[in-house]
Write an enzyme that holds these catalytic residues in place. Structure first.
Site, PDB file in Angstrom:
ATOM      1  N   ASP A 245      -3.340   0.682   3.132  1.00  0.00           N
ATOM      2  CA  ASP A 245      -2.940   0.657   4.690  1.00  0.00           C
ATOM      3  C   ASP A 245      -3.181   2.468   4.006  1.00  0.00           C
ATOM      4  OD1 ASP A 245      -2.905  -2.147   5.232  1.00  0.00           O
ATOM      5  OD2 ASP A 245      -1.119  -1.934   6.365  1.00  0.00           O
ATOM      6  N   ASP A 258       2.747   0.483   2.974  1.00  0.00           N
ATOM      7  CA  ASP A 258       2.490  -0.888   3.535  1.00  0.00           C
ATOM      8  C   ASP A 258       3.108  -0.727   5.587  1.00  0.00           C
ATOM      9  OD1 ASP A 258       0.853  -2.931   3.432  1.00  0.00           O
ATOM     10  OD2 ASP A 258       2.506  -4.375   3.055  1.00  0.00           O
ATOM     11  N   LYS A 260       4.182  -3.305   7.912  1.00  0.00           N
ATOM     12  CA  LYS A 260       4.242  -4.649   8.543  1.00  0.00           C
ATOM     13  C   LYS A 260       4.932  -4.631  10.215  1.00  0.00           C
ATOM     14  CE  LYS A 260       2.911  -6.143   4.716  1.00  0.00           C
ATOM     15  NZ  LYS A 260       0.555  -6.563   4.210  1.00  0.00           N
TER      16      LYS A 260
END
Length: 354
Positions: A245, A258, A260
Site C-alpha cells: 500500500d 498497510d 485497512k
C-alpha cells in the site's frame, strides 16, 4: 386358609400374584381386595413433576458440566488411564530454509534519495501468471480455526441478508476499500499534508470514503517522505509477489504501511489476524526486489473506521517483523506443499484415465 403372596417380573413390570395353599378354597376376590401398600410416590405433586420433566427434556443444554460428568464417570468406572505424552507442549514448526528478511548487499552502495515523487510499479501479469500473490497464499493456508470462524460468519451473514444480499454487501465493502486506497494515494502522491488541506477538498471524496479519511487524519499528519504507493513487489527467490500500500516514514521511521478498513474496532494487534504476516511478506519482497534501492525493517497497520472515529495504529518493530517473516516462510512452505500435492494427484488421475 393361607394366601401366599409373591412378586414376579413380567417384561420389566412388577406384578403381585396370590397363591392359595388349598386349591378348593382359592379365592381371587381375596387377592384383589388385599390391602395395598402405600407408595412413597403417592404424595408427589404430579403436575409439578410433569412440568419439571418437560423442562429438563426440552432443554438444549445439559445441566451437568464436563467437570461434573467426568467426576461421576470416574466414581463409577474409575479414572481414565492415559498414555504418556512425549511433551506437554506441541512442537513449534520452523521453516525448512530461513531466507533472509533483509538484503543489504545490493542496496547500501546505491540507495535512492528520499526526495522526489513516490514510485508506483503497476502489476504486470505477463509472463508471471504462475507466480502466486501474498493474499492468495494466506487465504489458502488458513488454520482450521480461522476457516471455522470465517465460515460461521459467512453463514450468519447469508442468514441475515440472503445470498444476493450478502453478495451485494461484499461488493460494497470491496468498492469502499478501493475508493479509500485511491483517496489515500491521491494525498500521498500530491505531497500535501492533511493539516494544510482545504476542508472543501475533503468533501470532494465520495460519501463512503469521507468517514475513513477523517478516521486516519491524525495518522496522515505523521506520515512523510513517501517512497512508494500501491506498488508491486516481487521476491524472485521465493517466487511470490504482492502490492504494498505504502512505503513512507511514520514519525521518522521508514515503514511498510498497510491501510485497512473495519466495521469493528481493532485496538490490539491480535485483532488484525494475518495482517502483520502480510506486511512482513510485502517488506521481505521489497527488500529482495532490485527495483527498490533501500531496505524496510519496520511495519505499520492503520485500521480506519467509517464513522470517522480515530483509526487504530499498530506499529511493527524490526523484531516483530522478523517474527512475522518467519511465520510467513512457514505459510509459504505450506502453500508450496499443497500445490505440489495437488499437482501430483492431478497427474495420477490423468495417467489413470489413460
Amino acid at each position: 386358609m393361607f394366601i401366599l403372596k409373591r412378586v414376579v417380573c413380567v417384561g420389566g413390570t412388577i406384578v403381585p400374584q396370590c397363591t392359595a395353599l388349598s386349591v378348593s378354597n382359592f379365592s381371587a376376590y381375596s387377592c384383589v381386595r388385599s390391602r395395598k401398600r402405600n407408595s412413597p410416590y403417592s404424595s408427589v405433586d404430579s403436575g409439578r413433576y410433569s412440568s419439571l420433566v418437560k423442562s429438563v427434556m426440552s432443554s438444549r443444554v445439559s445441566s451437568q458440566t464436563p467437570e461434573t460428568l467426568q467426576t461421576e464417570d470416574e466414581h463409577v468406572y474409575g479414572p481414565v488411564v492415559k498414555g504418556p505424552t512425549p511433551s506437554s507442549r506441541p512442537e513449534m514448526r520452523v521453516p525448512k530454509t530461513l531466507h533472509p528478511f533483509l538484503h543489504f548487499q545490493e542496496t547500501l552502495q546505491a540507495e535512492e534519495p528520499e526526495s522526489g515523487p513516490p514510485v508506483r510499479i503497476v502489476l504486470n501479469r505477463a509472463g508471471r501468471s504462475s507466480v502466486p500473490s501474498v493474499t492468495r497464499i494466506l487465504q489458502q493456508t488458513l488454520s482450521p480455526e480461522q476457516i471455522f470462524y470465517l465460515e460461521r460468519w459467512k453463514r450468519r451473514m447469508i442468514a441475515e441478508l440472503g445470498e444476493e444480499g450478502f453478495k451485494e454487501y461484499s461488493q460494497k465493502l470491496f468498492r469502499q476499500g478501493r475508493l479509500f486506497h485511491s483517496a489515500v494515494e491521491d494525498i500521498l502522491v500530491s505531497g500535501a499534508t492533511w493539516k494544510n488541506r482545504n476542508p472543501l477538498e475533503t468533501s470532494e471524496y465520495p460519501p463512503e470514503v469521507q468517514g475513513y479519511m477523517e478516521s486516519i487524519s491524525h495518522v496522515l499528519e505523521d506520515v512523510g517522505a513517501v517512497r512508494a504507493t500501491e506498488s508491486t513487489v516481487h521476491h524472485h527467490t521465493l517466487n511470490y509477489l504482492g502490492i504494498v500500500d505504502c512505503v513512507a516514514r511514520y514519525r521518522g521511521v521508514l515503514c511498510a504501511i498497510d491501510w485497512k478498513t473495519s466495521e469493528k474496532p481493532k485496538p490490539f494487534l491480535s485483532n488484525t489476524y494475518d495482517n502483520p504476516v502480510q506486511v512482513a511478506a510485502y517488506a521481505g519482497a521489497l527488500n529482495n526486489d532490485g527495483n527498490y534501492k533501500y531496505q524496510v525493517e519496520n511495519g505499520l497497520i492503520v485500521v480506519a473506521y467509517k464513522d470517522g472515529s480515530p483509526a487504530h495504529v499498530h506499529q511493527l518493530s524490526s523484531e516483530l517483523m522478523l517474527k512475522y517473516w518467519t511465520t510467513w516462510l512457514i505459510r509459504l512452505e505450506e502453500f508450496t506443499e499443497q500445490r505440489s500435492s495437488h499437482a501430483s494427484s492431478a497427474f495420477e488421475q490423468k495417467r489413470g484415465a489413460v
